[in-house]
Design a protein around this motif. Structure first.
Motif, PDB file in Angstrom:
ATOM      1  N   ALA A 117       0.837  -1.208   0.000  1.00  0.00           N
ATOM      2  CA  ALA A 117       0.000   0.000   0.000  1.00  0.00           C
ATOM      3  C   ALA A 117       0.871   1.258   0.000  1.00  0.00           C
ATOM      4  O   ALA A 117       1.937   1.299   0.622  1.00  0.00           O
ATOM      5  CB  ALA A 117      -0.928  -0.001   1.218  1.00  0.00           C
ATOM      6  N   ALA A 118       0.420   2.256  -0.714  1.00  0.00           N
ATOM      7  CA  ALA A 118       1.171   3.511  -0.814  1.00  0.00           C
ATOM      8  C   ALA A 118       1.234   4.218   0.532  1.00  0.00           C
ATOM      9  O   ALA A 118       0.331   4.108   1.362  1.00  0.00           O
ATOM     10  CB  ALA A 118       0.517   4.423  -1.852  1.00  0.00           C
ATOM     11  N   HIS A 119       2.294   4.953   0.735  1.00  0.00           N
ATOM     12  CA  HIS A 119       2.434   5.800   1.917  1.00  0.00           C
ATOM     13  C   HIS A 119       1.273   6.790   1.936  1.00  0.00           C
ATOM     14  O   HIS A 119       0.857   7.275   0.877  1.00  0.00           O
ATOM     15  CB  HIS A 119       3.772   6.533   1.851  1.00  0.00           C
ATOM     16  CG  HIS A 119       4.072   7.343   3.055  1.00  0.00           C
ATOM     17  ND1 HIS A 119       3.685   8.661   3.185  1.00  0.00           N
ATOM     18  CD2 HIS A 119       4.727   7.036   4.202  1.00  0.00           C
ATOM     19  CE1 HIS A 119       4.085   9.125   4.354  1.00  0.00           C
ATOM     20  NE2 HIS A 119       4.723   8.164   4.991  1.00  0.00           N
ATOM     21  N   PRO A 120       0.744   7.129   3.125  1.00  0.00           N
ATOM     22  CA  PRO A 120      -0.372   8.078   3.191  1.00  0.00           C
ATOM     23  C   PRO A 120      -0.107   9.406   2.478  1.00  0.00           C
ATOM     24  O   PRO A 120      -1.027  10.021   1.943  1.00  0.00           O
ATOM     25  CB  PRO A 120      -0.570   8.290   4.702  1.00  0.00           C
ATOM     26  CG  PRO A 120      -0.025   7.051   5.332  1.00  0.00           C
ATOM     27  CD  PRO A 120       1.095   6.591   4.448  1.00  0.00           C
ATOM     28  N   GLY A 121       1.137   9.829   2.449  1.00  0.00           N
ATOM     29  CA  GLY A 121       1.482  11.076   1.766  1.00  0.00           C
ATOM     30  C   GLY A 121       1.679  10.914   0.268  1.00  0.00           C
ATOM     31  O   GLY A 121       1.968  11.881  -0.428  1.00  0.00           O
ATOM     32  N   GLY A 122       1.509   9.687  -0.223  1.00  0.00           N
ATOM     33  CA  GLY A 122       1.706   9.404  -1.643  1.00  0.00           C
ATOM     34  C   GLY A 122       3.035   8.716  -1.890  1.00  0.00           C
ATOM     35  O   GLY A 122       4.063   9.134  -1.342  1.00  0.00           O
ATOM     36  N   ALA A 123       3.005   7.660  -2.696  1.00  0.00           N
ATOM     37  CA  ALA A 123       4.213   6.883  -2.957  1.00  0.00           C
ATOM     38  C   ALA A 123       5.286   7.715  -3.662  1.00  0.00           C
ATOM     39  O   ALA A 123       6.474   7.639  -3.323  1.00  0.00           O
ATOM     40  CB  ALA A 123       3.871   5.652  -3.790  1.00  0.00           C
ATOM     41  N   ALA A 124       4.877   8.514  -4.637  1.00  0.00           N
ATOM     42  CA  ALA A 124       5.858   9.309  -5.394  1.00  0.00           C
ATOM     43  C   ALA A 124       6.544  10.336  -4.484  1.00  0.00           C
ATOM     44  O   ALA A 124       7.765  10.514  -4.543  1.00  0.00           O
ATOM     45  CB  ALA A 124       5.181  10.001  -6.570  1.00  0.00           C
ATOM     46  N   ARG A 125       5.763  10.981  -3.646  1.00  0.00           N
ATOM     47  CA  ARG A 125       6.346  11.975  -2.734  1.00  0.00           C
ATOM     48  C   ARG A 125       7.293  11.302  -1.744  1.00  0.00           C
ATOM     49  O   ARG A 125       8.383  11.811  -1.464  1.00  0.00           O
ATOM     50  CB  ARG A 125       5.220  12.688  -1.985  1.00  0.00           C
ATOM     51  CG  ARG A 125       5.713  13.696  -0.974  1.00  0.00           C
ATOM     52  CD  ARG A 125       4.567  14.386  -0.267  1.00  0.00           C
ATOM     53  NE  ARG A 125       5.040  15.226   0.796  1.00  0.00           N
ATOM     54  CZ  ARG A 125       4.256  15.835   1.665  1.00  0.00           C
ATOM     55  NH1 ARG A 125       2.950  15.720   1.570  1.00  0.00           N
ATOM     56  NH2 ARG A 125       4.761  16.569   2.615  1.00  0.00           N
TER      57      ARG A 125
END
Length: 197
Positions: A145-153
Motif C-alpha cells: 500500500a502507498a504511503h499516506p502522503g503518496g508513494a511518489a512523494r
C-alpha cells in the motif's frame, strides 16, 4: 531527456542506470512467476519479500543512516509483510543467519536501501493488481500500500536525501555495487521460492 552518465546526474539517476539490467531481470522473473494467478502464488511473492526485508531489517535501526534518511524507521516493512503472510495463513520462512551486518559500511547500506525503497514505489502497481485476489491495505497486501502522503512523494523525499549524502568516487562505486548485489540477492530469493514445486 536526462543523460544519466554525466557528473550532473543525481546519485539516484546514476543508480537507476547502473542497475537497469539486474533490476529488469528481476522484474521479469517475478512476473514470470504469475504471482497474481492465485493467493498461493502471491504468498510465494510475499515469502520472497519477507526474506529480502529480513536481510536488511537491521539497517532501519542504524543511527548513522537514520540521521541521513527521512523517517527511516517508519519505512521498515518487515512487520507488514509478516502480517500479510499471516493473513494468508502462511508460516514465516525459516530463520537464516543475519544477511547484512547492521554496521554495514554507509555506501553499501545506501545501495541496499535504494533497492528496498524503490520496490516500495513499484509496489503501488502490484497493489492494484493484488486487488484481483481480494487483497488490500487491510488484508494480505499491507506492505504494498502507498504511503499516506503518496508513494511518489515518499520516494522523492528518500532520493533527495540519498542524493545529498556526500561521498567520494570510491564510495559512489560501492553504492552502485551494493544496489546491484541487492537486486541479485532478491533474484536469488525468487529462484529459491519459485523453483519449489
Amino acid at each position: 531527456m536526462i543523460v544519466i552518465d554525466t557528473p550532473q546526474a543525481t546519485r539516484s539517476q546514476r543508480l537507476k542506470a547502473a542497475t537497469r539490467e539486474s533490476h529488469g531481470a528481476l522484474d521479469k522473473r517475478i512476473m514470470a512467476g504469475d504471482i497474481f494467478a492465485s493467493r498461493g502464488q502471491f504468498a510465494r511473492f510475499l515469502r520472497v519479500q519477507y526474506r529480502f526485508h529480513r536481510d536488511i531489517d537491521a539497517l532501519y535501526a542504524n543511527a548513522a543512516l537514520d540521521a541521513l534518511l527521512p523517517d527511516l524507521e517508519a519505512r521498515r516493512r518487515l512487520p507488514l509483510i509478516a502480517r500479510d503472510l499471516a493473513d494468508l495463513e502462511q508460516i514465516l520462512p525459516a530463520p537464516v543467519p543475519l544477511r547484512l551486518d547492521p554496521d554495514l559500511a554507509l555506501p553499501a547500506a545506501l545501495g541496499w536501501l535504494y533497492v528496498a525503497e524503490g520496490s516500495n514505489l513499484g509496489g503501488t502497481i502490484l497493489y492494484k493488481m493484488a486487488a484481483r485476489l481480494g487483497l488490500d491495505a487491510g488484508f494480505g497486501a499491507r506492505h504494498l500500500a502507498a504511503h499516506p502522503g503518496g508513494a511518489a512523494r515518499h520516494w522523492r523525499e528518500f532520493t533527495a536525501a540519498l542524493d545529498g549524502v556526500v561521498l567520494d568516487d570510491a564510495q559512489e562505486q560501492q553504492v552502485i555495487e551494493a544496489a546491484d548485489t541487492a537486486f541479485r540477492s532478491v533474484h536469488g530469493h525468487v529462484e529459491l521460492e519459485f523453483d519449489q514445486r
